[in-house]
Design a protein around this motif. Sequence first.
Motif: not given
Length: 181
Positions: A75, A100, A133, A94, A73, A126, A130, A86-87, A102, A90-91
């Motif tokens: 950022s 998922n 996740l 996941g 990542f 982050i 992470a 980015l969030k 990740w 990530m969602e």
Amino acid sequence: MQKKVAIIVGSLRKESFNRKVANEFIRLASENLKLEIVEIKDLSFFNEDIENNPPKEWLDYKKQLNDADAFLFVSPEYNRTIPGVLKNAMEIGGRPPKLNSWKGKPGAVVTVSPGAIGGMGSNHTIRAAAANLHVSVMAQPEAYIGLIKDKLLEDGITVDEKTEKFMRTFLEAFETWINRF
Ligand code: FNR
């Protein structure tokens, strides 16, 4: 064996400093690592209503994450925390929980800012997301690349010698971390 590292850049800006640093990581990586930026700009907003029937762009994105051995990542910090784009990415990566993308893979976090603190607040938020996740986030070395405008050479693309040295050290540690999995 060469390991594939998906880089997620937390800025959509054309002249993004974070994207420039991500490209420098690609340039500096050893032949044991294949770093590639996975684009997040076309992802629609995450919505739990459609997570079991996701749009094609979510599936294409998740496939790229599934194909990766590790995640990097890179950022900015927005208001001392994770940029929304980015969030969102990530969602989407996941969900749904059984898929998922990740899960169980190693990762690392780098934050880049024109400011002096180098996105430290963002870096740790982050890391927290992470970790939740189920990314195994490398603890050390930490990477807060502050005052980035002073660290780019006149071409506006290449980092200076000191930063390059730091980035090589970071990549060596990351390679060791990835190989533990
Ligand atoms: C910022 N910026 C910023 N910088 C920082 O170090 N800490 C912060 O909390 C914030 N907050 C923040 C909020 C918002 C909404 C914006 C647009 C910007 C400045 C930020 O670091 C700067 O714009 C970077 O250039 C963004 O990264 P990229 O796009 O160059 O990769």
